[in-house]
Motif scaffolding. Sequence first.
Motif, PDB file in Angstrom:
ATOM      1  N   TYR A  29       4.503  -4.118   5.651  1.00 43.44           N
ATOM      2  CA  TYR A  29       5.254  -4.474   6.848  1.00 43.44           C
ATOM      3  C   TYR A  29       6.524  -5.260   6.482  1.00 43.44           C
ATOM      4  O   TYR A  29       7.610  -4.967   6.973  1.00 43.44           O
ATOM      5  N   ARG A  30       6.368  -6.248   5.613  1.00 43.14           N
ATOM      6  CA  ARG A  30       7.527  -7.059   5.208  1.00 43.14           C
ATOM      7  C   ARG A  30       8.552  -6.223   4.447  1.00 43.14           C
ATOM      8  O   ARG A  30       9.757  -6.374   4.646  1.00 43.14           O
ATOM      9  N   GLY A  31       8.083  -5.370   3.564  1.00 45.81           N
ATOM     10  CA  GLY A  31       8.992  -4.512   2.811  1.00 45.81           C
ATOM     11  C   GLY A  31       9.749  -3.563   3.714  1.00 45.81           C
ATOM     12  O   GLY A  31      10.961  -3.357   3.560  1.00 45.81           O
ATOM     13  N   THR A  32       9.056  -2.975   4.678  1.00 44.66           N
ATOM     14  CA  THR A  32       9.704  -2.071   5.625  1.00 44.66           C
ATOM     15  C   THR A  32      10.750  -2.806   6.447  1.00 44.66           C
ATOM     16  O   THR A  32      11.854  -2.296   6.670  1.00 44.66           O
ATOM     17  N   LYS A  33      10.425  -3.997   6.871  1.00 43.42           N
ATOM     18  CA  LYS A  33      11.362  -4.803   7.654  1.00 43.42           C
ATOM     19  C   LYS A  33      12.616  -5.137   6.838  1.00 43.42           C
ATOM     20  O   LYS A  33      13.746  -5.044   7.334  1.00 43.42           O
ATOM     21  N   GLN A  34      12.423  -5.480   5.570  1.00 44.07           N
ATOM     22  CA  GLN A  34      13.551  -5.816   4.703  1.00 44.07           C
ATOM     23  C   GLN A  34      14.431  -4.587   4.454  1.00 44.07           C
ATOM     24  O   GLN A  34      15.658  -4.684   4.496  1.00 44.07           O
ATOM     25  N   VAL A  35      13.824  -3.440   4.209  1.00 36.97           N
ATOM     26  CA  VAL A  35      14.594  -2.216   3.969  1.00 36.97           C
ATOM     27  C   VAL A  35      15.378  -1.841   5.218  1.00 36.97           C
ATOM     28  O   VAL A  35      16.555  -1.459   5.124  1.00 36.97           O
ATOM     29  N   ARG A  36      14.771  -1.943   6.381  1.00 38.14           N
ATOM     30  CA  ARG A  36      15.485  -1.642   7.625  1.00 38.14           C
ATOM     31  C   ARG A  36      16.685  -2.558   7.809  1.00 38.14           C
ATOM     32  O   ARG A  36      17.763  -2.122   8.222  1.00 38.14           O
ATOM     33  N   ARG A  37      16.509  -3.842   7.507  1.00 37.05           N
ATOM     34  CA  ARG A  37      17.610  -4.804   7.640  1.00 37.05           C
ATOM     35  C   ARG A  37      18.740  -4.448   6.676  1.00 37.05           C
ATOM     36  O   ARG A  37      19.918  -4.475   7.047  1.00 37.05           O
ATOM     37  N   GLN A  38      18.397  -4.095   5.445  1.00 36.54           N
ATOM     38  CA  GLN A  38      19.421  -3.741   4.472  1.00 36.54           C
ATOM     39  C   GLN A  38      20.161  -2.469   4.877  1.00 36.54           C
ATOM     40  O   GLN A  38      21.380  -2.380   4.715  1.00 36.54           O
ATOM     41  N   VAL A  39      19.448  -1.483   5.394  1.00 42.50           N
ATOM     42  CA  VAL A  39      20.087  -0.242   5.843  1.00 42.50           C
ATOM     43  C   VAL A  39      21.018  -0.536   7.007  1.00 42.50           C
ATOM     44  O   VAL A  39      22.143  -0.032   7.059  1.00 42.50           O
ATOM     45  N   PHE A  74     -19.278  -8.301   2.606  1.00 38.66           N
ATOM     46  CA  PHE A  74     -18.534  -7.334   1.786  1.00 38.66           C
ATOM     47  C   PHE A  74     -17.488  -6.617   2.634  1.00 38.66           C
ATOM     48  O   PHE A  74     -16.329  -6.476   2.224  1.00 38.66           O
ATOM     49  N   ILE A  75     -17.856  -6.170   3.822  1.00 41.92           N
ATOM     50  CA  ILE A  75     -16.916  -5.489   4.718  1.00 41.92           C
ATOM     51  C   ILE A  75     -15.788  -6.456   5.126  1.00 41.92           C
ATOM     52  O   ILE A  75     -14.621  -6.070   5.158  1.00 41.92           O
ATOM     53  N   GLY A  76     -16.132  -7.694   5.410  1.00 45.35           N
ATOM     54  CA  GLY A  76     -15.125  -8.697   5.755  1.00 45.35           C
ATOM     55  C   GLY A  76     -14.154  -8.931   4.612  1.00 45.35           C
ATOM     56  O   GLY A  76     -12.939  -9.027   4.823  1.00 45.35           O
ATOM     57  N   TRP A  77     -14.664  -8.989   3.394  1.00 46.89           N
ATOM     58  CA  TRP A  77     -13.815  -9.183   2.216  1.00 46.89           C
ATOM     59  C   TRP A  77     -12.886  -7.989   2.021  1.00 46.89           C
ATOM     60  O   TRP A  77     -11.699  -8.156   1.735  1.00 46.89           O
ATOM     61  N   ILE A  78     -13.400  -6.770   2.208  1.00 46.14           N
ATOM     62  CA  ILE A  78     -12.585  -5.555   2.087  1.00 46.14           C
ATOM     63  C   ILE A  78     -11.481  -5.559   3.146  1.00 46.14           C
ATOM     64  O   ILE A  78     -10.319  -5.259   2.844  1.00 46.14           O
ATOM     65  N   LEU A  79     -11.821  -5.894   4.370  1.00 45.37           N
ATOM     66  CA  LEU A  79     -10.807  -5.956   5.426  1.00 45.37           C
ATOM     67  C   LEU A  79      -9.759  -7.029   5.148  1.00 45.37           C
ATOM     68  O   LEU A  79      -8.558  -6.817   5.366  1.00 45.37           O
ATOM     69  N   TYR A  80     -10.209  -8.175   4.652  1.00 42.06           N
ATOM     70  CA  TYR A  80      -9.280  -9.251   4.296  1.00 42.06           C
ATOM     71  C   TYR A  80      -8.294  -8.772   3.230  1.00 42.06           C
ATOM     72  O   TYR A  80      -7.082  -8.971   3.343  1.00 42.06           O
ATOM     73  N   LYS A  81      -8.819  -8.144   2.182  1.00 42.22           N
ATOM     74  CA  LYS A  81      -7.964  -7.642   1.105  1.00 42.22           C
ATOM     75  C   LYS A  81      -7.010  -6.569   1.623  1.00 42.22           C
ATOM     76  O   LYS A  81      -5.838  -6.538   1.235  1.00 42.22           O
ATOM     77  N   LEU A  82      -7.499  -5.685   2.477  1.00 42.39           N
ATOM     78  CA  LEU A  82      -6.657  -4.627   3.020  1.00 42.39           C
ATOM     79  C   LEU A  82      -5.494  -5.216   3.817  1.00 42.39           C
ATOM     80  O   LEU A  82      -4.339  -4.810   3.642  1.00 42.39           O
ATOM     81  N   VAL A  83      -5.793  -6.182   4.654  1.00 43.80           N
ATOM     82  CA  VAL A  83      -4.755  -6.764   5.508  1.00 43.80           C
ATOM     83  C   VAL A  83      -3.755  -7.570   4.684  1.00 43.80           C
ATOM     84  O   VAL A  83      -2.544  -7.374   4.794  1.00 43.80           O
ATOM     85  N   PHE A  84      -4.232  -8.472   3.843  1.00 46.42           N
ATOM     86  CA  PHE A  84      -3.329  -9.396   3.150  1.00 46.42           C
ATOM     87  C   PHE A  84      -2.728  -8.846   1.863  1.00 46.42           C
ATOM     88  O   PHE A  84      -1.709  -9.353   1.407  1.00 46.42           O
ATOM     89  N   ASP A  85      -3.327  -7.831   1.273  1.00 44.35           N
ATOM     90  CA  ASP A  85      -2.772  -7.278   0.045  1.00 44.35           C
ATOM     91  C   ASP A  85      -2.074  -5.945   0.253  1.00 44.35           C
ATOM     92  O   ASP A  85      -1.389  -5.456  -0.647  1.00 44.35           O
ATOM     93  N   PHE A  86      -2.216  -5.329   1.418  1.00 43.02           N
ATOM     94  CA  PHE A  86      -1.581  -4.030   1.633  1.00 43.02           C
ATOM     95  C   PHE A  86      -0.747  -3.998   2.916  1.00 43.02           C
ATOM     96  O   PHE A  86       0.451  -3.735   2.869  1.00 43.02           O
TER      97      PHE A  86
END
Length: 80
Positions: free
Chosen positions: A26-36, A9-21
């Motif tokens: 990180y990708r969104g922040t990188k894209q916004v920085r590039r656009q700015v 259960f803890i592994g599944w929660i960590l997996y979801k946290l990393v890959f869904d949040f």
Amino acid sequence: MLRLLFYIFIGWILYKLVFDFIIPVYRGTKQVRRQVRDMQQHMQEQFRQQQQQQQAPPQPTSPSAPKREKGDYIDFEEVK
């Protein structure tokens, strides 16, 4: 058995946290920085162009064209 389910259960929660949040943020922040950064570069280029246009001396009028004062009459022929 209960301890194994808890770890899964803890592994599944960590997996979801990393890959869904964390990764999408990180990708969104990188894209916004590039656009700015791109927007700032574009604005700097426009500013430089405006500065160059303002610093460029005005083009002198051709000496063959006589200077006309306000109120001079210019003859013209009507074309049909």
